[in-house]
Motif scaffolding. Structure first.
Motif, PDB file in Angstrom:
ATOM      1  N   ARG A 186       0.856  -1.193   0.000  1.00 37.89           N
ATOM      2  CA  ARG A 186       0.000   0.000   0.000  1.00 37.89           C
ATOM      3  C   ARG A 186       0.893   1.245   0.000  1.00 37.89           C
ATOM      4  O   ARG A 186       0.874   2.033   0.939  1.00 37.89           O
ATOM      5  CB  ARG A 186      -0.920   0.012   1.223  1.00 37.89           C
ATOM      6  CG  ARG A 186      -1.893  -1.147   1.294  1.00 37.89           C
ATOM      7  CD  ARG A 186      -2.857  -1.026   2.469  1.00 37.89           C
ATOM      8  NE  ARG A 186      -2.212  -1.205   3.759  1.00 37.89           N
ATOM      9  CZ  ARG A 186      -2.084  -0.270   4.693  1.00 37.89           C
ATOM     10  NH1 ARG A 186      -2.503   0.967   4.463  1.00 37.89           N
ATOM     11  NH2 ARG A 186      -1.488  -0.533   5.841  1.00 37.89           N
ATOM     12  N   PRO A 187       1.683   1.435  -1.047  1.00 38.62           N
ATOM     13  CA  PRO A 187       2.659   2.521  -1.028  1.00 38.62           C
ATOM     14  C   PRO A 187       2.004   3.898  -0.946  1.00 38.62           C
ATOM     15  O   PRO A 187       0.900   4.114  -1.443  1.00 38.62           O
ATOM     16  CB  PRO A 187       3.407   2.346  -2.358  1.00 38.62           C
ATOM     17  CG  PRO A 187       2.451   1.599  -3.234  1.00 38.62           C
ATOM     18  CD  PRO A 187       1.697   0.688  -2.324  1.00 38.62           C
ATOM     19  N   LEU A 188       2.699   4.806  -0.294  1.00 41.07           N
ATOM     20  CA  LEU A 188       2.246   6.195  -0.230  1.00 41.07           C
ATOM     21  C   LEU A 188       2.345   6.851  -1.598  1.00 41.07           C
ATOM     22  O   LEU A 188       3.149   6.445  -2.444  1.00 41.07           O
ATOM     23  CB  LEU A 188       3.104   6.981   0.766  1.00 41.07           C
ATOM     24  CG  LEU A 188       3.011   6.616   2.242  1.00 41.07           C
ATOM     25  CD1 LEU A 188       4.018   7.435   3.039  1.00 41.07           C
ATOM     26  CD2 LEU A 188       1.611   6.840   2.776  1.00 41.07           C
ATOM     27  N   ASP A 189       1.551   7.906  -1.766  1.00 40.25           N
ATOM     28  CA  ASP A 189       1.664   8.729  -2.969  1.00 40.25           C
ATOM     29  C   ASP A 189       2.818   9.720  -2.851  1.00 40.25           C
ATOM     30  O   ASP A 189       3.298  10.235  -3.865  1.00 40.25           O
ATOM     31  CB  ASP A 189       0.363   9.484  -3.225  1.00 40.25           C
ATOM     32  CG  ASP A 189      -0.787   8.544  -3.554  1.00 40.25           C
ATOM     33  OD1 ASP A 189      -0.593   7.640  -4.383  1.00 40.25           O
ATOM     34  OD2 ASP A 189      -1.873   8.714  -2.977  1.00 40.25           O
ATOM     35  N   ALA A 190       3.257   9.998  -1.615  1.00 39.76           N
ATOM     36  CA  ALA A 190       4.366  10.937  -1.411  1.00 39.76           C
ATOM     37  C   ALA A 190       4.839  10.858   0.035  1.00 39.76           C
ATOM     38  O   ALA A 190       4.057  10.550   0.943  1.00 39.76           O
ATOM     39  CB  ALA A 190       3.927  12.369  -1.732  1.00 39.76           C
ATOM     40  N   VAL A 191       6.121  11.158   0.251  1.00 40.41           N
ATOM     41  CA  VAL A 191       6.660  11.294   1.601  1.00 40.41           C
ATOM     42  C   VAL A 191       7.566  12.515   1.622  1.00 40.41           C
ATOM     43  O   VAL A 191       8.375  12.727   0.715  1.00 40.41           O
ATOM     44  CB  VAL A 191       7.415  10.021   2.056  1.00 40.41           C
ATOM     45  CG1 VAL A 191       8.570   9.670   1.119  1.00 40.41           C
ATOM     46  CG2 VAL A 191       7.904  10.169   3.492  1.00 40.41           C
ATOM     47  N   ALA A 192       7.394  13.360   2.657  1.00 38.57           N
ATOM     48  CA  ALA A 192       8.140  14.612   2.776  1.00 38.57           C
ATOM     49  C   ALA A 192       8.921  14.620   4.081  1.00 38.57           C
ATOM     50  O   ALA A 192       8.338  14.474   5.160  1.00 38.57           O
ATOM     51  CB  ALA A 192       7.177  15.802   2.736  1.00 38.57           C
ATOM     52  N   ALA A 193      10.239  14.791   3.987  1.00 37.42           N
ATOM     53  CA  ALA A 193      11.104  14.773   5.162  1.00 37.42           C
ATOM     54  C   ALA A 193      11.813  16.117   5.289  1.00 37.42           C
ATOM     55  O   ALA A 193      12.580  16.511   4.407  1.00 37.42           O
ATOM     56  CB  ALA A 193      12.123  13.645   5.057  1.00 37.42           C
ATOM     57  N   ILE A 194      11.550  16.814   6.392  1.00 42.20           N
ATOM     58  CA  ILE A 194      12.167  18.115   6.658  1.00 42.20           C
ATOM     59  C   ILE A 194      13.245  17.921   7.713  1.00 42.20           C
ATOM     60  O   ILE A 194      12.975  17.433   8.812  1.00 42.20           O
ATOM     61  CB  ILE A 194      11.123  19.136   7.148  1.00 42.20           C
ATOM     62  CG1 ILE A 194       9.967  19.261   6.162  1.00 42.20           C
ATOM     63  CG2 ILE A 194      11.778  20.492   7.385  1.00 42.20           C
ATOM     64  CD1 ILE A 194       8.796  20.071   6.686  1.00 42.20           C
ATOM     65  N   SER A 195      14.474  18.266   7.373  1.00 43.16           N
ATOM     66  CA  SER A 195      15.615  18.111   8.291  1.00 43.16           C
ATOM     67  C   SER A 195      15.585  16.745   8.970  1.00 43.16           C
ATOM     68  O   SER A 195      15.641  16.644  10.197  1.00 43.16           O
ATOM     69  CB  SER A 195      15.597  19.229   9.343  1.00 43.16           C
ATOM     70  OG  SER A 195      15.626  20.492   8.737  1.00 43.16           O
TER      71      SER A 195
END
Length: 294
Positions: A186-195
Motif C-alpha cells: 500500500r505505497p504512499l503517494d508521497a513522503v516529505a522529510a524536513i531536516s
C-alpha cells in the motif's frame, strides 16, 4: 470517539514573522532529474483564512497509553473522505507542536484560493523512539499502520493516508512509514522529510537511546535502506547549518528524490517555516481527489 463532536476546536493564527521569513533561504524544487533550480520564495503571506484545528485524546493500544490526535482541516466542513497527510513530530515533541509555523494556515489559504487541492494534516503523539518499537509495548509504528486508519474513518476522513511528512526524528519516521507502507503493498503517494534525523554513525545515534543496538538502527535507518522505499515519490529539505545535513546530502545523492533542497538555515522553526510553501507544493501535486475517495 465516534466523530468530531467531542473534540476541542480552535482556530489558530500561525503568522510567519516578517523579519525571520525575510532572512530564510530560497526554495529549490528538484525535478526527477535531480536538478535543483532555486526559486526565491519565502513563506507565503497567510492572512484572511483560518484552518480548523481539533485536538482530541484517544487511547492507543499499540502504545499502551492515551495520546493526542490533532487534525488540521483546511475548512470547517470539508468533503467526506478528505485525503490525509500524517505529520510526525520530532524528538521530545508532540502532536500539538508537530507542524512548522504557518503550515495549517497556509494550507487553508491555498485551498481556499484554489491553488492547492484540499487535504488534511493529522498529527499524533509518538514518543521519542524514532517511530518504532524500541520498548516492548510502545509501538508507534503499529499505531500509525493499524490504529490511525480506524481513527480517520471515525472522523469521516480518508482511511489510508496518501502521504506522510515529518520534521527531524519525524522525518526519519516518515521515511520509515513510507517503507512499511511499500512493504505492505500500500505505497504512499508521497513522503516529505524536513531536516530528517539521518546520521552517519552509530556513535552519534546511540546518544539518543532510541535503538537497542547498531544492528537494529542499521536495519531501520532510511539512509541505509533507500531501496525499500520502492517507487514512492520523496521530497527532502535541510538547512546547510543543520547537523543532519551530511546524512541528508548522502540521501539525496543515493535516492535522487523528486524534490530536494539544501540552503541556508539551521535545525529549527526559522528554517522549517521557510520551506512550508515548497512542502505543500510537493504534497499537493500528489494529493488524490477527495471525491474519488468516496
Amino acid at each position: 470517539m465516534a466523530g468530531f463532536g467531542s473534540a476541542r476546536v480552535s482556530r489558530r493564527t500561525l503568522l510567519v514573522a516578517g523579519t525571520a521569513a525575510a532572512t530564510t533561504g530560497g526554495i529549490a524544487l528538484g525535478a526527477a532529474t535531480g536538478a535543483l533550480p532555486v526559486l526565491t520564495a519565502l513563506a507565503e503571506a497567510v492572512g484572511g483564512v483560518d484552518p480548523v484545528i481539533r485536538t482530541e485524546r484517544v487511547r492507543s493500544t499499540a502504545r499502551g497509553t492515551d495520546v493526542d490526535l490533532v487534525t488540521m482541516l483546511p475548512t470547517e466542513l470539508p468533503a467526506r473522505n478528505l485525503p490525509v497527510c500524517l505529520f510526525l513530530h520530532g524528538l521530545r515533541g508532540n502532536a500539538r507542536r508537530a507542524a512548522p509555523t504557518g503550515l495549517a494556515r497556509t494550507l487553508a489559504k491555498r485551498v481556499a484560493a484554489g491553488t492547492l487541492p484540499p487535504f488534511a494534516f493529522v498529527a499524533i503523539d509518538g514518543g521519542d523512539n524514532y517511530w518504532h518499537e524500541n520498548h516492548v509495548g510502545d509501538n508507534s509504528m503499529a499505531m500509525l499502520l493499524d490504529e490511525i486508519p480506524r481513527w480517520l474513518a471515525q472522523r469521516g476522513l480518508s482511511t489510508d493516508p496518501f502521504a506522510c511528512a515529518g520534521v527531524s526524528m519525524g522525518g526519519f519516521g516518515a521515511l520509515l512509514y513510507a517503507r512499511r507502507r511499500a512493504e505492505l503493498g500500500r505505497p504512499l503517494d508521497a513522503v516529505a522529510a524536513i531536516s530528517p534525523g539521518l546520521l552517519m554513525s552509530w556513535r552519534e545515534m546511540s546518544t539518543r537511546r532510541a535503538f537497542k543496538n547498531n544492528t537494529e538502527w542499521t536495519a531501520l535507518d532510511p539512509l541505509r535502506n533507500i531501496d525499500k522505499l520502492g517507487r514512492t515519490p520523496v521530497g527532502i529539505w535541510c538547512g546547510t547549518e543543520d547537523h543532519f545535513i551530511e546524512g541528508t546530502r548522502k540521501f539525496i545523492r543515493l535516492a535522487k528524490p523528486e524534490v530536494a533542497y539544501t540552503g541556508p538555515g539551521g535545525h529549527g522553526d526559522p528554517f522549517y517555516r521557510g520551506v512550508v510553501p515548497s512542502v505543500l507544493d510537493f504534497l499537493g501535486k500528489h494529493a488524490p481527489n477527495a471525491a474519488a475517495q468516496g
